[in-house]
Design an enzyme around this catalytic site. Structure first.
Site, mmCIF file in Angstrom:
data_model
loop_
_atom_site.group_PDB
_atom_site.id
_atom_site.type_symbol
_atom_site.label_atom_id
_atom_site.label_comp_id
_atom_site.label_asym_id
_atom_site.label_seq_id
_atom_site.Cartn_x
_atom_site.Cartn_y
_atom_site.Cartn_z
ATOM 1 N N ASP A 1 51.255 -79.756 -36.176
ATOM 2 C CA ASP A 1 52.399 -80.263 -35.424
ATOM 3 C C ASP A 1 52.728 -81.670 -35.925
ATOM 4 O OD1 ASP A 1 54.356 -80.216 -33.401
ATOM 5 O OD2 ASP A 1 52.998 -81.110 -31.952
ATOM 6 N N PHE B 1 57.765 -75.376 -27.635
ATOM 7 C CA PHE B 1 56.366 -75.120 -27.302
ATOM 8 C C PHE B 1 56.095 -73.617 -27.368
ATOM 9 C CE2 PHE B 1 52.639 -74.616 -24.624
ATOM 10 C CZ PHE B 1 51.840 -75.659 -25.067
ATOM 11 N N VAL B 2 55.022 -73.239 -28.036
ATOM 12 C CA VAL B 2 54.723 -71.810 -28.192
ATOM 13 C C VAL B 2 53.317 -71.485 -27.697
ATOM 14 C CG1 VAL B 2 56.303 -71.493 -30.141
ATOM 15 C CG2 VAL B 2 53.919 -72.116 -30.577
HETATM 16 P P1 IMP Z 1 48.903 -82.365 -33.892
HETATM 17 O O1 IMP Z 1 47.753 -83.322 -33.992
HETATM 18 O O2 IMP Z 1 50.102 -82.977 -33.253
HETATM 19 O O3 IMP Z 1 49.261 -81.716 -35.209
HETATM 20 O O4 IMP Z 1 48.488 -81.272 -32.802
HETATM 21 C C1 IMP Z 1 47.872 -80.111 -33.078
HETATM 22 C C2 IMP Z 1 47.282 -79.503 -31.820
HETATM 23 O O5 IMP Z 1 48.133 -79.603 -30.671
HETATM 24 C C3 IMP Z 1 47.098 -78.036 -32.057
HETATM 25 O O6 IMP Z 1 45.836 -77.760 -32.650
HETATM 26 C C4 IMP Z 1 47.275 -77.441 -30.656
HETATM 27 O O7 IMP Z 1 46.031 -77.408 -29.985
HETATM 28 C C5 IMP Z 1 48.198 -78.391 -29.954
HETATM 29 N N1 IMP Z 1 49.593 -77.880 -29.952
HETATM 30 C C6 IMP Z 1 50.633 -78.403 -30.637
HETATM 31 N N2 IMP Z 1 51.766 -77.706 -30.426
HETATM 32 C C7 IMP Z 1 51.441 -76.686 -29.593
HETATM 33 C C8 IMP Z 1 52.214 -75.596 -29.002
HETATM 34 O O8 IMP Z 1 53.420 -75.407 -29.221
HETATM 35 N N3 IMP Z 1 51.513 -74.765 -28.176
HETATM 36 C C9 IMP Z 1 50.179 -74.909 -27.914
HETATM 37 N N4 IMP Z 1 49.434 -75.911 -28.446
HETATM 38 C C10 IMP Z 1 50.057 -76.802 -29.282
#
Ligand code: IMP
Ligand code: MG
Length: 177
Positions: free
Chosen positions: A102, A151-152
């Site tokens: 993300d 959000f998914v």
């Molecule tokens: P990042 O550090 O922002 O890349 O976040 C990654 C983590 O956030 C993922 O491993 C998920 O656990 C959580 N996450 C991010 N987007 C979503 C979503 O749309 N649905 C559920 N969990 C999410």
């Protein structure tokens, strides 16, 4: 069967996910033939994808897991290892298996941590990629699907620890729960 509460629309059906996982697994099988492949996933979200991917990869491989937790309200990317890998990764070909990349903060932290342990190679394989929200750049080697800025849930991804077990990937609207 009616959709569970809050599910707005299905982005990728179970069949589409299975098909795409097989394609990515075939790429990985070809690339890592004859090498010492280990898949590493972060608990818990990536476990579903890791097991599906591992079953579809046709070369010998190892798996290992780690868990992370974010400390306090320190902001994005402030994570630490809550459960470490069981074994060293030195001189192995490592694929970090992610449910979603993300902002990129979590992935960057994990890459830096694993790189310090001197693997032979280190790559990223993610089920979902939401580049629209990327803040720090990370090199994604394999991805199954790019998704829009919504959000998914499903295929390991949760909303308040629920919905991980959905076989499909769906857009979720928490306000409708
Ligand atoms: P990042 O550090 O922002 O890349 O976040 C990654 C983590 O956030 C993922 O491993 C998920 O656990 C959580 N996450 C991010 N987007 C979503 C979503 O749309 N649905 C559920 N969990 C999410
Ligand atoms: Mg989560």
């Amino acid at each position: 069967m009616t959709a569970p509460p809050g599910i707005e629309r299905v982005l990728f059906t179970e069949e589409q996910v299975e098909q795409r996982v097989r394609e990515v697994a075939a790429e990985i099988s070809a690339k890592f033939e004859g090498r010492d492949l280990k898949l590493i996933a972060v608990l818990k979200g990536a476990v579903f994808f890791l097991t599906a991917l591992a079953r579809a990869i046709e070369i010998p491989l190892e798996i290992d897991f780690l868990a992370i937790s974010s400390f306090g309200s320190a902001g994005p990317g402030m994570v630490r290892i809550a459960k470490d890998l069981d074994h060293p990764i030195q001189d192995q070909d490592i694929l970090l298996v992610e449910d979603i990349v993300d902002t990129g903060f979590t992935t960057r932290y994990l890459l830096q941590t694993l790189a310090g342990r001197e693997p032979r190679s280190l790559g990223i394989c993610t089920l979902l990629d939401r580049t629209a929200r990327r803040i720090v750049q990370v090199p994604v080697d394999y991805r199954c699907f790019e998704i829009p800025d919504r959000f998914v849930v499903g295929c390991g991804l949760d909303f308040k620890q629920r919905y991980r077990n959905l076989g499909y990937i769906a857009v979720m609207d928490p306000d409708k729960i």
